[in-house]
Design a protein around this motif. Structure first.
Motif, PDB file in Angstrom:
ATOM      1  N   PHE A 132       0.840  -1.211   0.000  1.00  0.00           N
ATOM      2  CA  PHE A 132       0.000   0.000   0.000  1.00  0.00           C
ATOM      3  C   PHE A 132       0.870   1.255   0.000  1.00  0.00           C
ATOM      4  CE2 PHE A 132      -4.200  -1.561   2.148  1.00  0.00           C
ATOM      5  CZ  PHE A 132      -4.565  -2.141   0.950  1.00  0.00           C
ATOM      6  N   ILE A 133       1.869   1.287   0.905  1.00  0.00           N
ATOM      7  CA  ILE A 133       2.712   2.478   1.038  1.00  0.00           C
ATOM      8  C   ILE A 133       3.502   2.693  -0.251  1.00  0.00           C
ATOM      9  CG2 ILE A 133       4.663   3.489   2.300  1.00  0.00           C
ATOM     10  CD1 ILE A 133       3.576   1.972   4.805  1.00  0.00           C
ATOM     11  N   ALA A 134       4.072   1.596  -0.805  1.00  0.00           N
ATOM     12  CA  ALA A 134       4.829   1.714  -2.050  1.00  0.00           C
ATOM     13  C   ALA A 134       3.941   2.250  -3.167  1.00  0.00           C
ATOM     14  CB  ALA A 134       5.421   0.354  -2.436  1.00  0.00           C
ATOM     15  N   LEU A 135       2.723   1.712  -3.281  1.00  0.00           N
ATOM     16  CA  LEU A 135       1.878   2.123  -4.407  1.00  0.00           C
ATOM     17  C   LEU A 135       1.367   3.546  -4.234  1.00  0.00           C
ATOM     18  CD1 LEU A 135      -1.456   2.277  -4.951  1.00  0.00           C
ATOM     19  CD2 LEU A 135      -1.367  -0.016  -4.057  1.00  0.00           C
ATOM     20  N   ALA A 136       1.099   3.959  -2.974  1.00  0.00           N
ATOM     21  CA  ALA A 136       0.643   5.333  -2.754  1.00  0.00           C
ATOM     22  C   ALA A 136       1.733   6.315  -3.183  1.00  0.00           C
ATOM     23  CB  ALA A 136       0.275   5.538  -1.283  1.00  0.00           C
ATOM     24  N   VAL A 137       2.995   6.035  -2.806  1.00  0.00           N
ATOM     25  CA  VAL A 137       4.093   6.942  -3.158  1.00  0.00           C
ATOM     26  C   VAL A 137       4.306   6.958  -4.667  1.00  0.00           C
ATOM     27  CG1 VAL A 137       6.561   7.370  -2.903  1.00  0.00           C
ATOM     28  CG2 VAL A 137       5.222   6.656  -0.925  1.00  0.00           C
ATOM     29  N   ILE A 138       4.311   5.763  -5.291  1.00  0.00           N
ATOM     30  CA  ILE A 138       4.563   5.693  -6.732  1.00  0.00           C
ATOM     31  C   ILE A 138       3.435   6.356  -7.513  1.00  0.00           C
ATOM     32  CG2 ILE A 138       4.682   4.100  -8.701  1.00  0.00           C
ATOM     33  CD1 ILE A 138       6.338   2.231  -6.902  1.00  0.00           C
ATOM     34  N   ASP A 139       2.175   6.128  -7.119  1.00  0.00           N
ATOM     35  CA  ASP A 139       1.059   6.756  -7.829  1.00  0.00           C
ATOM     36  C   ASP A 139       1.115   8.273  -7.657  1.00  0.00           C
ATOM     37  OD1 ASP A 139      -1.142   6.850  -9.443  1.00  0.00           O
ATOM     38  OD2 ASP A 139      -2.602   6.361  -7.888  1.00  0.00           O
ATOM     39  N   PHE A 140       1.495   8.720  -6.457  1.00  0.00           N
ATOM     40  CA  PHE A 140       1.606  10.146  -6.169  1.00  0.00           C
ATOM     41  C   PHE A 140       2.680  10.792  -7.047  1.00  0.00           C
ATOM     42  CE2 PHE A 140       3.069  13.721  -3.507  1.00  0.00           C
ATOM     43  CZ  PHE A 140       1.852  14.369  -3.331  1.00  0.00           C
ATOM     44  N   ARG A 141       3.816  10.087  -7.213  1.00  0.00           N
ATOM     45  CA  ARG A 141       4.937  10.660  -7.973  1.00  0.00           C
ATOM     46  C   ARG A 141       4.783  10.504  -9.475  1.00  0.00           C
ATOM     47  NH1 ARG A 141       9.453  11.146  -4.169  1.00  0.00           N
ATOM     48  NH2 ARG A 141      10.738  11.826  -5.891  1.00  0.00           N
ATOM     49  N   HIS A 142       4.258   9.347  -9.914  1.00  0.00           N
ATOM     50  CA  HIS A 142       4.261   9.031 -11.351  1.00  0.00           C
ATOM     51  C   HIS A 142       2.869   8.900 -11.961  1.00  0.00           C
ATOM     52  CE1 HIS A 142       8.591   8.227 -11.221  1.00  0.00           C
ATOM     53  NE2 HIS A 142       8.380   7.487 -10.145  1.00  0.00           N
ATOM     54  N   MET A 143       1.813   9.009 -11.160  1.00  0.00           N
ATOM     55  CA  MET A 143       0.447   8.804 -11.653  1.00  0.00           C
ATOM     56  C   MET A 143       0.291   7.427 -12.302  1.00  0.00           C
ATOM     57  SD  MET A 143      -1.383  11.604 -11.124  1.00  0.00           S
ATOM     58  CE  MET A 143      -2.684  11.556 -12.332  1.00  0.00           C
ATOM     59  N   ILE A 144       0.875   6.413 -11.690  1.00  0.00           N
ATOM     60  CA  ILE A 144       0.748   5.066 -12.235  1.00  0.00           C
ATOM     61  C   ILE A 144       0.743   4.083 -11.067  1.00  0.00           C
ATOM     62  CG2 ILE A 144       3.246   4.640 -12.499  1.00  0.00           C
ATOM     63  CD1 ILE A 144       2.611   3.255 -15.127  1.00  0.00           C
ATOM     64  N   ILE A 145      -0.076   3.026 -11.207  1.00  0.00           N
ATOM     65  CA  ILE A 145      -0.060   1.962 -10.202  1.00  0.00           C
ATOM     66  C   ILE A 145       0.554   0.738 -10.876  1.00  0.00           C
ATOM     67  CG2 ILE A 145      -1.444   0.473  -8.702  1.00  0.00           C
ATOM     68  CD1 ILE A 145      -3.552   2.732  -8.686  1.00  0.00           C
ATOM     69  N   PRO A 146       1.793   0.363 -10.487  1.00  0.00           N
ATOM     70  CA  PRO A 146       2.457  -0.753 -11.178  1.00  0.00           C
ATOM     71  C   PRO A 146       1.640  -2.044 -11.080  1.00  0.00           C
ATOM     72  CG  PRO A 146       3.982   0.382  -9.681  1.00  0.00           C
ATOM     73  CD  PRO A 146       2.613   0.916  -9.401  1.00  0.00           C
ATOM     74  N   ASP A 147       1.508  -2.746 -12.224  1.00  0.00           N
ATOM     75  CA  ASP A 147       0.790  -4.029 -12.237  1.00  0.00           C
ATOM     76  C   ASP A 147       1.367  -4.995 -11.217  1.00  0.00           C
ATOM     77  OD1 ASP A 147      -0.992  -3.286 -14.108  1.00  0.00           O
ATOM     78  OD2 ASP A 147       0.037  -4.216 -15.800  1.00  0.00           O
ATOM     79  N   PHE A 148       2.699  -4.948 -11.071  1.00  0.00           N
ATOM     80  CA  PHE A 148       3.367  -5.841 -10.143  1.00  0.00           C
ATOM     81  C   PHE A 148       2.741  -5.752  -8.750  1.00  0.00           C
ATOM     82  CE2 PHE A 148       6.610  -6.165  -6.797  1.00  0.00           C
ATOM     83  CZ  PHE A 148       6.957  -7.498  -6.950  1.00  0.00           C
TER      84      PHE A 148
END
Ligand SMILES: [Zn+2]
Length: 299
Positions: A132-148
């Protein structure tokens, strides 16, 4: 014993948190998650490239003692570092406490905070929160939720459904973070049917939003994440997760517009709100339901 257990978990959380910082900062949407160079390369200041000594790399503490500035170039260090480290540490401690308070063990007849059930369920949920924490930061920075991340969450969801089925099914606090309120909403014949139906609800809900807004409101990443959340939370918890994320998302978006930081046309990443909604249901689902029904005088 329990205190020592939670202290070790907190320290472990800080370390995983600083690892998450490296992972989310090195993440490159074009290369994906699995091709990332996670190890190797000494840590350095992102601004002046000076290599950092060990005492500049201690989670949270270094940030506090350096007063949020690089010791060499004096420029500010991203607040993301201490925030992610703290959140991860809190998750490592609060998640097993929450599972314990839900009396998982009590219902399965295995007493004790450190029983095998407690450890297994806690480990799975800690993994959920780390992702959750990884995806929140990545979506916040890159506007993408990695499929992984969505695939990993879906796999953990299946594992959680399996563990729930194995250790008592719906008798584990009614198989829901809403407690006995979940009983009103049906789908209680099988844990598997329940969780896959919830995934279906998440996918269809976001499919409709994407279709109706022609892809402007939400993306496919949000849809896949909603499906994974359905597998993790089951029915009817997924409905509360979606409702809360939309309520919190709208409040924040309106706030940003009022302050002139965003306009109607700007995209706001929705992943962080899904994460906040999910975390709220995990920790406060039952309390929210009792407040809601209590306001009508129903227990
Ligand atoms: Zn520097």
């Amino acid at each position: 014993m329990t205190f020592l257990f939670y202290t070790i978990l907190a320290v472990f959380g800080l370390i995983i948190g600083s690892f998450l910082n490296v992972a989310t900062l090195r993440y490159d949407p074009d290369r994906g998650f699995l091709n990332m160079r996670l190890f190797g390369g000494r840590s350095h200041c992102l601004r002046c490239r000076t290599q950092l000594a060990w005492y500049e790399l201690i989670p949270v503490l270094s940030y506090v003692f350096l007063l949020g500035r690089c010791r060499h170039c004096k420029r500010s260090i991203s607040l993301q570092y201490p925030i992610v480290e703290l959140f991860t540490a809190v998750a490592f401690v609060a998640v097993p406490m929450r599972i314990e308070s839900m009396a998982y063990m009590f219902f399965s007849g295995v007493a004790g905070a450190l029983s095998a059930v407690h450890l297994a369920v806690s480990a799975l949920w800690i993994a959920v929160f780390v992702l959750f924490i990884a995806l929140a930061v990545i979506d916040f920075r890159h506007m993408i939720i990695p499929d992984f991340i969505s695939i990993a969450l879906a796999a953990i969801g299946v594992a959680l459904a399996g563990v729930t089925q194995w250790f008592g099914g719906f008798s584990l606090l009614h198989g829901s973070f809403m407690g006995h309120y979940a009983m009103i909403l049906g789908f209680r014949e099988s844990i598997w049917v329940n969780h896959f139906f919830a995934a279906f609800v998440g996918l269809v809900f976001f499919g409709l939003i994407i279709g109706l807004s022609r892809g402007r409101a939400m993306g496919w990443g949000d849809l896949k994440l909603a499906g994974a959340l359905g597998l993790i939370f089951g029915w009817p918890d997924i409905v509360l997760v979606l409702m809360l994320s939309f309520i919190i998302g709208s409040i924040v978006s309106v706030g940003l517009m009022v302050r002139g930081r965003k306009t109607m046309g700007d995209a706001v990443p929705f992943g962080p709100f899904l994460v906040i909604g999910a975390a709220t249901v995990f920790f406060f689902g039952f309390r929210i339901m009792s407040l809601y029904f209590g306001s009508f005088g129903v227990v």
